[in-house]
Write a protein that holds these residues in place. Structure first.
Motif, short mmCIF file in Angstrom:
data_model
loop_
_atom_site.label_atom_id
_atom_site.label_comp_id
_atom_site.label_asym_id
_atom_site.label_seq_id
_atom_site.Cartn_x
_atom_site.Cartn_y
_atom_site.Cartn_z
N LEU A 53 0.60 -1.38 -0.36
CA LEU A 53 -0.15 -0.25 0.01
C LEU A 53 0.83 1.21 0.03
N THR A 54 0.24 2.01 -0.40
CA THR A 54 1.25 3.44 -1.37
C THR A 54 0.02 4.54 -0.60
N PRO A 60 -0.54 9.73 0.73
CA PRO A 60 0.17 9.04 1.32
C PRO A 60 0.64 8.08 1.74
N VAL A 61 0.42 6.89 2.11
CA VAL A 61 -0.30 6.20 3.18
C VAL A 61 0.64 6.40 4.73
N ILE A 139 -7.13 0.80 -6.88
CA ILE A 139 -8.49 0.13 -6.04
C ILE A 139 -9.93 1.21 -5.82
N ARG A 140 -10.53 1.42 -6.69
CA ARG A 140 -11.71 2.83 -6.51
C ARG A 140 -12.92 1.73 -5.74
N PHE A 158 -1.40 0.49 -4.56
CA PHE A 158 -0.21 -0.80 -4.59
C PHE A 158 0.83 -0.52 -5.50
N LYS A 159 1.83 -0.16 -4.52
CA LYS A 159 3.15 -1.10 -5.85
C LYS A 159 3.51 -2.55 -5.69
#
Length: 163
Positions: A53-54, A60-61, A139-140, A158-159
């Motif tokens: 997760l980014t 930004p997370v 993801i939307r 995500f990366k």
């Protein structure tokens, strides 16, 4: 006379029940899955990747005890939500629709659960969609706006961390 009447009622109920069941099956339409080379409902682009997760809700997370991630295997999801491990099931549909059923998680208590709470909330959003672009998974989902209408927004980004 009573036996004949009961038999007629039983037959009528069976006939009605069978015809309603048949109509229900014909009406229910299962969405077509994204097909991979094996013909299954798994999108190969999602599997065999640890998605880190980014971004969470378009930002930004924030720092968490453990960086949240998600993995997709067969029809299962699992990962870390920030403090606890979680698991569930998923189905990737054609045209990018994603159904996630969050099943549960471990029950550790951490000092800051904000990231985890937002992450799990995003996974539980109805009417999710996804797109994979190179090594990015977005993801939307639909969120309510101030005026009460629904708007599709980016919930999770995500990366890929290839295995």
């Amino acid at each position: 006379m009573r036996k004949i009447f009961l038999n007629i009622v039983c037959i009528a109920l069976c006939v009605c029940g069978c015809s309603n069941s048949k109509n229900a099956v014909e009406v229910a339409e299962e969405p077509a899955a994204v097909e991979n080379s094996t013909g299954s409902g798994i999108d190969d682009r999602l599997t065999n990747v640890k998605w880190i997760l980014t971004d969470l809700n378009g930002q930004p997370v924030a720092e968490a005890p453990v960086t949240p991630y998600i993995t997709f295997t067969e029809n299962r999801i699992s990962g870390e939500a920030g403090c606890n491990s979680y698991f569930g099931t998923y189905f990737a549909h054609k045209k990018g629709r994603l159904d996630i059923e969050y099943t549960g998680s471990t029950k550790r208590l951490c000092n800051d659960m904000k990231v985890e709470d937002q992450f799990i909330s995003a996974l539980r959003t109805e009417k999710l969609s996804y797109v994979v672009v190179d090594d990015i998974l977005i993801i939307r989902g639909q969120k309510l706006t101030a005026d009460g209408s629904k708007k599709e927004v980016e919930l999770l980004r995500f990366k890929a961390e290839k295995n």
